[in-house]
Design a protein around this motif. Sequence first.
Motif: not given
Length: 159
Positions: A33, A39, A41, A43, A57, A128
Motif C-alpha cells: 500500500n 503511506a 506498507d 508486508i 517488512q 491495516f
Amino acid sequence: MATIGIESNGRIEKTAVYLNGERIRGLRELFLNLDEDGAFDAIIQYEGIDKNLYTRQLFSDTLDNLITAEPAFTDEEAAALQLLEIESDGYIENTSIYKNEEPLDGIVSLLLHIRSADSPKSGLKSIFSSKKQTGAGAEFKAQITFRNDDDSLDTEDIF
C-alpha cells in the motif's frame, strides 16, 4: 535496494512473485500500500525452509529462511503476462515503480494484495483495516490510481 516483481495476468493461478529476480516459494500473503501522502506498507508473509511462518517488512527486514525457486513461466508464457516491479529501500521517496519495465509517473496510490488459499484466516490486511477479516481463501487485488494533467484521478487494474 530491493526489487519485488509481480508477474501476472490478474488471476492468482497465473501469478509469480520475485525478489531481486528470484521467485519466492511458500508465499502466503503480500500486501503493498503506497500513496502520495507517504503511506508505505510493504508486508510479506511466507513459509520458510524450516516450515515456520514469517511476517516481515518487505524492503527493510531480513527475509529469514526464504525459499526460492526457478522462474514460474517460460519466456513465451511470460510474454502474455504483465510485470509490475517496485524498487525500494523502504522509504517512499526512494521508491520507483515500473510496469513492463517502463517507469510509471503520476501515481497517487498503489494497492496490491495477494493472499494464497492456505493463508491464515486473519490475514495481513486485518492489520491495516478496522473491518473484521473473515474467512479464508485466495484474494488478488491490484489497483493503481494516477493523477491526470487536469488534476482528476483515474483508478485502473494493474494486471
